[in-house]
Write a protein that holds these residues in place. Structure first.
Motif, PDB file in Angstrom:
ATOM      1  N   CYS A   1       0.808  -1.220   0.000  1.00  0.00           N
ATOM      2  CA  CYS A   1       0.000   0.000   0.000  1.00  0.00           C
ATOM      3  C   CYS A   1       0.845   1.276   0.000  1.00  0.00           C
ATOM      4  CB  CYS A   1      -0.916   0.045   1.218  1.00  0.00           C
ATOM      5  SG  CYS A   1      -2.219  -1.170   1.199  1.00  0.00           S
ATOM      6  N   GLY A   2       2.091   1.165   0.354  1.00  0.00           N
ATOM      7  CA  GLY A   2       2.922   2.361   0.444  1.00  0.00           C
ATOM      8  C   GLY A   2       2.992   2.910   1.851  1.00  0.00           C
ATOM      9  N   SER A   3       1.901   2.838   2.591  1.00  0.00           N
ATOM     10  CA  SER A   3       1.890   3.271   3.986  1.00  0.00           C
ATOM     11  C   SER A   3       0.825   2.470   4.728  1.00  0.00           C
ATOM     12  CB  SER A   3       1.613   4.770   4.102  1.00  0.00           C
ATOM     13  OG  SER A   3       0.312   5.058   3.646  1.00  0.00           O
ATOM     14  N   VAL A   4       0.974   2.420   6.022  1.00  0.00           N
ATOM     15  CA  VAL A   4       0.022   1.677   6.849  1.00  0.00           C
ATOM     16  C   VAL A   4      -0.953   2.671   7.468  1.00  0.00           C
ATOM     17  CG1 VAL A   4      -0.226   0.170   8.859  1.00  0.00           C
ATOM     18  CG2 VAL A   4       1.776  -0.065   7.371  1.00  0.00           C
ATOM     19  N   PRO A   5      -2.259   2.523   7.195  1.00  0.00           N
ATOM     20  CA  PRO A   5      -3.239   3.410   7.828  1.00  0.00           C
ATOM     21  C   PRO A   5      -3.148   3.334   9.351  1.00  0.00           C
ATOM     22  CG  PRO A   5      -4.257   2.143   6.051  1.00  0.00           C
ATOM     23  CD  PRO A   5      -2.878   1.582   6.265  1.00  0.00           C
ATOM     24  N   ASP A   6      -3.453   4.435  10.021  1.00  0.00           N
ATOM     25  CA  ASP A   6      -3.286   4.535  11.476  1.00  0.00           C
ATOM     26  C   ASP A   6      -4.060   3.483  12.264  1.00  0.00           C
ATOM     27  OD1 ASP A   6      -1.580   6.679  11.169  1.00  0.00           O
ATOM     28  OD2 ASP A   6      -3.164   8.181  11.423  1.00  0.00           O
TER      29      ASP A   6
END
Length: 103
Positions: A57-62
């Protein structure tokens, strides 16, 4: 009035104490080892999942790390398989995967 005696006078008490101590120590050690292993396994699964999500995803949601930590080992295994099997993983796909119920 308290009764006083020495273990030398009653060797069976000394033997019983030693046996009880050894059994209690072994049981406590085994429980602690099992708990430590389970916690370590859950942390490793969580770290692997978060790394995989970051790669896809590119980043992990909080909200994702807490949801992963709250899951069981079986949940994390199922999520790992679903994430690996996803073609293009979006945040919506990830939310759907993490809300999957066992079939």
């Amino acid at each position: 009035m308290a009764v006083e005696f020495t273990l030398e006078e009653y060797p069976l008490y000394d033997e019983a104490f030693a046996k009880g101590f050894a059994v209690g120590h072994a049981e406590g050690f085994n429980r602690g080892y099992a708990k430590g292993f389970a916690v370590g396994y859950a942390k490793r699964q969580t770290k692997s999942l978060l790394h995989l999500i970051e790669c896809c995803c590119g980043s992990v949601p909080d909200h994702v790390p807490d949801r992963i930590l709250a899951g069981s080992n079986e949940d994390r295994d199922r999520w790992l398989k679903a994430i690996i099997g996803a073609d293009n993983l979006t945040t919506a796909d990830l939310d759907a995967i993490l809300n999957l119920q066992p079939s």
